[in-house]
Scaffold this active site. Structure first.
Site, PDB file in Angstrom:
ATOM      1  N   LYS A  22       1.215  -1.437   0.191  1.00 54.22           N
ATOM      2  CA  LYS A  22       0.297  -0.053  -0.417  1.00 54.22           C
ATOM      3  C   LYS A  22       1.170   1.028   0.133  1.00 54.22           C
ATOM      4  O   LYS A  22       0.718   2.315  -0.533  1.00 54.22           O
ATOM      5  CB  LYS A  22      -0.347   0.110   1.551  1.00 54.22           C
ATOM      6  N   ASN A  23       2.062   1.456   1.162  1.00 54.17           N
ATOM      7  CA  ASN A  23       3.026   2.837   1.224  1.00 54.17           C
ATOM      8  C   ASN A  23       3.334   2.881  -0.141  1.00 54.17           C
ATOM      9  O   ASN A  23       4.300   3.819  -0.168  1.00 54.17           O
ATOM     10  CB  ASN A  23       2.902   2.814   2.131  1.00 54.17           C
ATOM     11  N   CYS A 116      -4.738   8.292   8.595  1.00 57.57           N
ATOM     12  CA  CYS A 116      -5.620   7.874  10.286  1.00 57.57           C
ATOM     13  C   CYS A 116      -5.648   8.398  11.211  1.00 57.57           C
ATOM     14  O   CYS A 116      -4.082   9.473  11.237  1.00 57.57           O
ATOM     15  CB  CYS A 116      -4.321   5.933  10.159  1.00 57.57           C
ATOM     16  N   ARG A 121      -0.510  14.696  12.489  1.00 57.09           N
ATOM     17  CA  ARG A 121       0.632  14.778  11.595  1.00 57.09           C
ATOM     18  C   ARG A 121       0.981  15.642  10.558  1.00 57.09           C
ATOM     19  O   ARG A 121       0.750  15.276   9.154  1.00 57.09           O
ATOM     20  CB  ARG A 121      -0.305  13.512  10.937  1.00 57.09           C
ATOM     21  N   ASP A 306       3.353   0.838  11.745  1.00 52.80           N
ATOM     22  CA  ASP A 306       2.054   0.266  11.435  1.00 52.80           C
ATOM     23  C   ASP A 306       1.657  -1.653  12.027  1.00 52.80           C
ATOM     24  O   ASP A 306       0.823  -1.601  11.812  1.00 52.80           O
ATOM     25  CB  ASP A 306       1.997   0.021   9.568  1.00 52.80           C
ATOM     26  N   ARG A 398      -9.121   0.664   3.683  1.00 51.39           N
ATOM     27  CA  ARG A 398      -8.208   1.565   2.701  1.00 51.39           C
ATOM     28  C   ARG A 398      -7.117   1.034   3.089  1.00 51.39           C
ATOM     29  O   ARG A 398      -6.408   0.716   1.882  1.00 51.39           O
ATOM     30  CB  ARG A 398      -8.207   1.966   3.790  1.00 51.39           C
TER      31      ARG A 398
HETATM   32  C1  EPZ Z   1       3.112   6.619   6.392  1.00 49.51           C
HETATM   33  O1  EPZ Z   1       2.768   8.020   6.715  1.00 49.51           O
HETATM   34  C2  EPZ Z   1       2.099   6.074   5.925  1.00 49.51           C
HETATM   35  N1  EPZ Z   1       1.404   6.404   5.627  1.00 49.51           N
HETATM   36  C3  EPZ Z   1       2.177   5.283   7.564  1.00 49.51           C
HETATM   37  O2  EPZ Z   1       1.091   3.943   7.866  1.00 49.51           O
HETATM   38  C4  EPZ Z   1       3.360   4.605   8.092  1.00 49.51           C
HETATM   39  O3  EPZ Z   1       2.553   4.822  10.070  1.00 49.51           O
HETATM   40  C5  EPZ Z   1       4.716   5.980   8.499  1.00 49.51           C
HETATM   41  O4  EPZ Z   1       5.055   6.475   7.218  1.00 49.51           O
HETATM   42  C6  EPZ Z   1       5.408   5.430   9.097  1.00 49.51           C
HETATM   43  O5  EPZ Z   1       5.859   4.631   8.969  1.00 49.51           O
HETATM   44  C7  EPZ Z   1       1.806   6.595   4.064  1.00 49.51           C
HETATM   45  O6  EPZ Z   1       2.500   5.858   3.985  1.00 49.51           O
HETATM   46  C8  EPZ Z   1       0.741   6.975   3.471  1.00 49.51           C
HETATM   47  P1  EPZ Z   1       6.320  10.128   8.701  1.00 49.51           P
HETATM   48  P2  EPZ Z   1       3.527   9.584   7.133  1.00 49.51           P
HETATM   49  O7  EPZ Z   1       6.178  11.241   7.646  1.00 49.51           O
HETATM   50  O8  EPZ Z   1       4.603   9.475   5.931  1.00 49.51           O
HETATM   51  C9  EPZ Z   1       6.972  13.183  11.785  1.00 49.51           C
HETATM   52  C10 EPZ Z   1      -0.771   2.699   7.872  1.00 49.51           C
HETATM   53  O9  EPZ Z   1      -0.865   2.538   8.628  1.00 49.51           O
HETATM   54  N2  EPZ Z   1       6.402  14.131  10.952  1.00 49.51           N
HETATM   55  O10 EPZ Z   1       7.345   9.518   8.064  1.00 49.51           O
HETATM   56  O11 EPZ Z   1       2.843  10.751   6.866  1.00 49.51           O
HETATM   57  C11 EPZ Z   1       5.283  12.562  12.411  1.00 49.51           C
HETATM   58  O12 EPZ Z   1       4.334  13.250  13.042  1.00 49.51           O
HETATM   59  C12 EPZ Z   1      -0.456   4.290   8.005  1.00 49.51           C
HETATM   60  O13 EPZ Z   1      -0.283   2.448   6.447  1.00 49.51           O
HETATM   61  C13 EPZ Z   1       6.787  15.725  11.525  1.00 49.51           C
HETATM   62  O14 EPZ Z   1       7.202  15.476  11.690  1.00 49.51           O
HETATM   63  O15 EPZ Z   1       4.452   9.332   7.897  1.00 49.51           O
HETATM   64  C14 EPZ Z   1       5.643  11.294  12.957  1.00 49.51           C
HETATM   65  O16 EPZ Z   1       5.550  11.284  14.179  1.00 49.51           O
HETATM   66  C15 EPZ Z   1      -0.173   5.117   9.324  1.00 49.51           C
HETATM   67  N3  EPZ Z   1       6.763  15.812  10.212  1.00 49.51           N
HETATM   68  C16 EPZ Z   1       7.026  10.862  12.069  1.00 49.51           C
HETATM   69  O17 EPZ Z   1       7.519  12.516  11.387  1.00 49.51           O
HETATM   70  C17 EPZ Z   1       7.012  16.208   8.903  1.00 49.51           C
HETATM   71  O18 EPZ Z   1       6.824  16.889   8.013  1.00 49.51           O
HETATM   72  C18 EPZ Z   1       6.788   9.810  11.063  1.00 49.51           C
HETATM   73  O19 EPZ Z   1       6.042  10.501  10.062  1.00 49.51           O
HETATM   74  C19 EPZ Z   1       6.162  14.237   8.445  1.00 49.51           C
HETATM   75  C20 EPZ Z   1       6.303  13.982   9.786  1.00 49.51           C
END
Ligand code: EPZ
Length: 430
Positions: A22-23, A116, A121, A306, A398
């Protein structure tokens, strides 16, 4: 309203085929907008996030054709500039349209992403990267608006303050057609980052270092078409492994890359499951009660966030006390109150859950709070005595292709059930 009905207590037996990741898919599909030609993309998972993205891309002028159940042709030759519609605000991955449109057209206007509800986020790191590449970026009235000052982005050195999957991939998308070289420092290293890099390179991009914490992208003037196959879904595979660990059984999880699963299989082994690596499949066998384990979620190659709700569900049946620390998201334990309805004993304090294993869970009506929380409810239902009903299953749809059919193939007693929605006064709604 559709809900899931599970009669638990059956061991899982047989084999299950894992779908495309998915991701990875939710980034690779928008990446096709960068290509001045036709991409054939194989192993696309049939999940609602993908359907929404493809519908949106078709509205944006991409020629989207189905080749077979998991293969699509996406043509973006001479693509006009069009913005994604408001429906894109519902899913997280809509943020990849910012990088893709900005890369291809030098401008983008995209609804702020949904997804989610697992904590705050922010997308500040995505936007910081795009600003460094010469874009003016504003967030107004629920939309991100970005415009390259000179009509085209330029390369830049970008240090990510947090290891972010989305920011890493979005900057890769924006940089593929930028003028000059972009370097992303402190990049995320997930398998789907490598998959996106491989996709872009197959279309003529020059992306190096994906899978390490420094990624270098030398922008090109144009990307051409080609064929690409998406990697198997690490988290879907982990979910079936966890389901077998919790319910007991002997299951062959097929079409996987075992290396991507290592943090999960190592933890399940620690908990007493037998794991056999068969190259492109993993077999799991479990006998007797699970053992306790401590888990801390981290970016790849650490234990994936995840998989946190699924492993907590397994540990709720282990003999003793386990501690799980959620180090990626700040509010990913909301589902614990649902598990408690089934008899789980879990105390949450901030980012830490202390799990006191119980001998059995018992069926109850619970809701899928989000995608992985929903998967955790399914696992709990499979392992529990009695009947479990899971509501709000759109969250599960989803991200899991044909979960019901796949589990039925493993001998689980699970089915979808149509129920009439009840109004607050208890009367059925037509
Ligand atoms: C991706 O989300 C995945 N979603 C999430 O999967 C997954 O939990 C996550 O990566 C971590 O592996 C998709 O790929 C669509 P991040 P993403 O940016 O990219 C902070 C699922 O269940 N952060 O790696 O949005 C953030 O708050 C979903 O499949 C900032 O501070 O996650 C978090 O604490 C849920 N500023 C950490 O970084 C930013 O600009 C990691 O977030 C971006 C992120």
């Amino acid at each position: 309203m559709t809900q899931l009905l599970i009669r638990g207590g059956r061991r899982l037996q047989g084999s299950v085929e894992i779908s495309g990741a998915k991701n990875a898919a939710v980034a690779i599909l928008p990446a096709a907008l960068l290509v001045d030609g036709e991409c054939r993309i194989e192993n696309i998972p049939q999940i609602s996030d993908v359907t929404l993205l493809l519908e949106s891309m078709a509205d944006m002028g991409a020629e989207v054709r189905t080749v077979n159940r998991t293969t699509m042709d996406i043509g973006c030759r001479d693509l006009p500039y069009r913005e994604p519609g408001p429906a894109m605000g519902e899913i997280r991955a809509s943020y990849y349209f910012i990088g893709a449109l900005l890369g291809r057209f030098g401008k983008a206007r995209v609804p702020m992403p949904g997804g989610c509800d697992i904590g705050v986020r922010p997308i500040d790191q995505h936007l910081k990267g795009m600003r460094a590449m010469g874009a003016e970026v504003t967030v107004e009235s629920g939309f991100v608006r970005a415009e390259a000052r000179n009509g085209r982005l330029h390369g830049a050195n970008i240090y990510l303050d947090v290891v972010s999957v989305g920011a890493t991939m979005n900057i890769m998308l924006a940089a593929a057609l930028a003028k000059g070289k972009t370097v992303i420092e402190n990049a995320a290293r997930e398998p789907h980052i490598v998959d996106l890099a491989n996709f872009l390179n197959a279309m003529g991009a020059d992306v190096r270092g994906a899978g390490t914490s420094v990624i270098r992208i030398l922008g090109t003037d144009k990307l051409h078409g080609g064929t690409y196959t998406i990697i198997p879904d690490q988290i879907e595979a982990g979910t079936y492994l966890a389901a077998t660990a919790a319910a007991g059984g002997d299951v062959l999880v097929k079409n996987v890359i075992p290396k991507h699963l290592f943090s999960i299989t190592a933890k399940l082994e620690e908990m007493g499951a037998e794991i056999i690596d068969l190259g492109d499949a993993v077999r799991i066998r479990t006998e007797g009660p699970l053992r306790t384990a401590n888990v801390k979620t981290m970016p790849y190659p650490g234990f994936p966030t995840d998989m946190q709700p699924q492993i907590v569900t397994c540990l709720s049946l282990a003999g003793g006390t386990s501690v799980v620390t959620e180090d990626v998201w700040d509010n990913r334990f909301k589902y614990v109150s649902e598990l408690a309805k089934m008899g789980a004993k879990i105390q949450v304090d901030g980012k830490t859950a202390v799990i006191e294993g119980v001998k059995k869970l018992s069926g109850a009506t619970v809701k899928a709070c989000d995608l992985r929380a929903g998967a955790a409810m399914v696992i709990a239902g499979l392992a529990a005595e009695g009947v479990t009903r899971i509501t709000e299953i759109h969250h599960i749809q989803r991200g899991y292709e044909e979960m019901v059919e796949k589990l039925q193939g493993l001998g689980a007693d699970i089915r979808e059930e149509e129920v009439q929605e009840e109004s607050e006064s208890g009367r059925s709604l037509a």
